[in-house]
Design an enzyme around this catalytic site. Structure first.
Site, PDB file in Angstrom:
ATOM      1  CG  ASP B 154      -2.281   0.614   0.888  1.00  0.00           C
ATOM      2  OD1 ASP B 154      -2.367   1.849   0.973  1.00  0.00           O
ATOM      3  OD2 ASP B 154      -3.226  -0.096   0.510  1.00  0.00           O
ATOM      4  CG  HIS B 194      -5.376   3.654   1.231  1.00  0.00           C
ATOM      5  ND1 HIS B 194      -4.950   2.414   0.801  1.00  0.00           N
ATOM      6  CD2 HIS B 194      -6.710   3.677   1.011  1.00  0.00           C
ATOM      7  CE1 HIS B 194      -5.983   1.732   0.350  1.00  0.00           C
ATOM      8  NE2 HIS B 194      -7.067   2.479   0.462  1.00  0.00           N
ATOM      9  CB  SER B 384      -9.494   0.497   0.875  1.00  0.00           C
ATOM     10  OG  SER B 384      -8.974   0.830  -0.364  1.00  0.00           O
TER      11      SER B 384
END
Lengths: 83, 453
Positions: B154, B194, B384
């Site tokens: 990520d 994220h 996600s």
């Protein structure tokens, strides 16, 4: 410079120089920082990142010295948060 | 897929269905329809026949005057049922031929106005997710992620933030972490974003897992945004993970890989059918390396994506079948999203997938108040968040079940088989095989252990 991926089969342990020699690629056509990346060690399959023009030349649709390619190298992004 | 089936049985039967004083059941009208699971809770409904008000008119016109006949010789009857998603086309074509009284088969879409969408407030919090994943029960079984490397592919992890948000220590495996060539930085010390959300969510079910930080989405490309990378960087990351996996002793071999990313647009790809295409092509090098790593013993999970029909992400550019490339890989689990009420979030991508049709595989929780890594008050959202939640559950299992004992293919089957099914006929393209069910997994592992003893 737009880049694509090509694959090549070489006996392990393989080097980038060996791959370039096999494929007839010049240094300025290859992302040497990316290097020669093993995809499947069991099948002696490796991938290189090369200039689009070079990928077309040595890939399946060109001289065919590569095992496969040119393959796309699309951008990837996080799946979140939803916009 | 839920369907409405229109039939024209004998006039006597139509009259009985149309008579409110006569109780009738779906099986009276439509028993034995091949490939259809009848909904017996839905009483058959008589439907009038539209007829033009004047001779020569079109009975299906929305503009011309019509009259409607409920006369038994004119009216038809509608029943409700389900057809397996992957049989819809053939069944719909064959039913009228197999049964002369079948007039037509129609979709019966869900009428929903309250699906959670992007921008909506959180639905529950991460403690609800802990409860739903039965984390105390997992812990009691010794399934807490201990010793299991969990790779977060990520934007990088900020371990201090995760520790503060969770209130517990976090382990980052510096030795096994890896940066793409263009990314500098220390594992576990990247800006909060994220990837930090993904790490937090993975630790809900596997609090003792060792995070392997792989910030592929921080790699830069010319003209790219601040948070995107290239698929070639992911190939290099997977090659590194193969070394990590191969270096492990067989008796404890385990590696869980969570991927909350993908390709939103066909713009940068060769078209489907071109030998260099990614989205639909199992021979693309990334799809090859995903298969190779899974065969070597890794559990690979991909987010299904946020291109669900009810409220798709504005970046979604595939005109249909948005679960593309490795996100639909047959040797990976594709994870859809549900909120903590158990309802699919409207942005969760629906199948079929492009490499394998039966995608998503299963759903896991998202859109809850969790890490706060996406901003104050912002829920952990998107598929996600669902993907690392499911990856944490897989990592929890791996603490007692290495891949040499329970190969990844068998673990994928276990997750599908134990999932809490949300339809009457098993697999569907909204929820896949259903919602991950930790209780079912624990029970199945106990049975397996007892059999092996």
């Amino acid at each position: 410079m737009a880049e694509v991926l090509i694959t090549v089969r070489l006996a392990a342990p393989a080097t980038l120089e060996e791959a370039m020699r096999r494929l007839g690629l010049a240094e300025d056509e290859v992302d040497t920082a990316y290097g020669l990346v093993p995809v499947d060690p069991g099948r002696n399959l490796y991938v290189l990142r090369v200039a689009e023009e070079a990928g077309r030349r040595v890939g399946d649709s060109g001289t065919g010295t590569a095992d496969g390619g040119p393959y796309s190298d699309p951008p990837i992004e996080p799946y979140g948060p939803p916009r | 897929m839920r369907v409405l089936i229109q039939l024209r049985p004998s006039p006597d039967l139509v009259a009985a269905v149309a008579d409110p004083s006569v109780p009738s059941m779906a099986s009276d009208v439509a028993d034995g329809l091949p490939g259809v699971v009848l909904d017996h809770s839905y009483a058959p409904v008589a439907v009038p026949r539209p007829m033009p008000a004047s001779p020569g008119g079109d009975p299906l016109s929305l503009n011309q005057p019509l009259v409607f006949s409920m006369a038994p010789q004119d009216a038809s009857v509608v029943v409700r049922g389900e057809i397996a998603d992957d049989e819809v086309t053939s069944r719909v074509a064959l039913l009228p031929a197999a049964r002369r009284d079948v007039v037509a088969v129609y979709a019966d879409p869900a009428i929903e106005t309250t699906l959670t969408c992007g921008g909506d407030p959180a639905v529950g919090d991460w403690h609800d997710v802990e409860r739903l994943l039965r984390v105390p029960d997992l812990t009691a079984e010794g399934l807490d992620g201990s010793g299991v490397p969990l790779a977060v592919i990520d934007t990088g992890i900020n371990a201090a933030y995760v520790k503060s948000a969770r209130g517990h220590d976090v382990t980052v495996d510096h030795e096994r972490s890896w940066n793409p060539q263009s990314v500098s930085g220390t594992p576990g010390d990247f800006p909060v974003d994220h990837g930090t959300m993904c790490a937090f969510d993975a630790l809900i079910a596997a609090p003792k897992a060792s995070l392997v930080d792989v910030p592929v989405l921080l790699s830069r490309r010319q003209g790219g945004s601040t948070l995107d990378g290239l698929l070639s960087d992911a190939i290099a990351a997977y090659a590194h993970l193969r070394e990590v996996l191969d270096a492990q002793p067989a008796e404890s071999r385990a590696l869980v890989v969570t991927n909350s990313w993908g390709s939103f647009s066909p713009r940068w790809d060769f078209p489907p059918g071109h030998p260099g295409n990614y989205s639909d092509n199992p021979a693309h090098p990334f799809n090859l390396i995903v298969g190779s790593l899974a065969e070597a013993g890794a559990d690979i999970l991909f987010a299904a994506g946020n291109c669900g029909t009810q409220c798709r992400d504005s970046r979604c550019a595939y005109p249909d079948r948005p679960i593309v490339g490795a996100n639909s890989h047959p040797r990976a689990l594709s994870i859809g999203g549900i909120d903590t009420t158990g309802t699919r979030v409207g942005y969760s991508s629906q199948g079929p997938g492009r490499l394998a049709a039966r995608k998503p595989d299963v759903c896991a929780y998202t859109h809850f108040a969790g890490s706060g890594a996406l901003g104050d008050g912002e829920p952990d959202s998107g598929t996600s968040a669902a993907c690392p939640v499911a990856a944490g559950l897989v990592a929890a299992v791996r603490s007692r079940w290495p891949s040499t004992v329970l190969p990844p293919a068998q673990l994928r089957t276990l997750l599908r088989r134990t999932a809490d099914d949300r339809s009457a006929v098993g697999y569907d393209h909204d929820y896949g095989y259903g919602v991950v069910d930790a209780a079912g997994i624990i029970a199945a592992l106990r049975r397996r252990a007892a059999k092996a003893a």
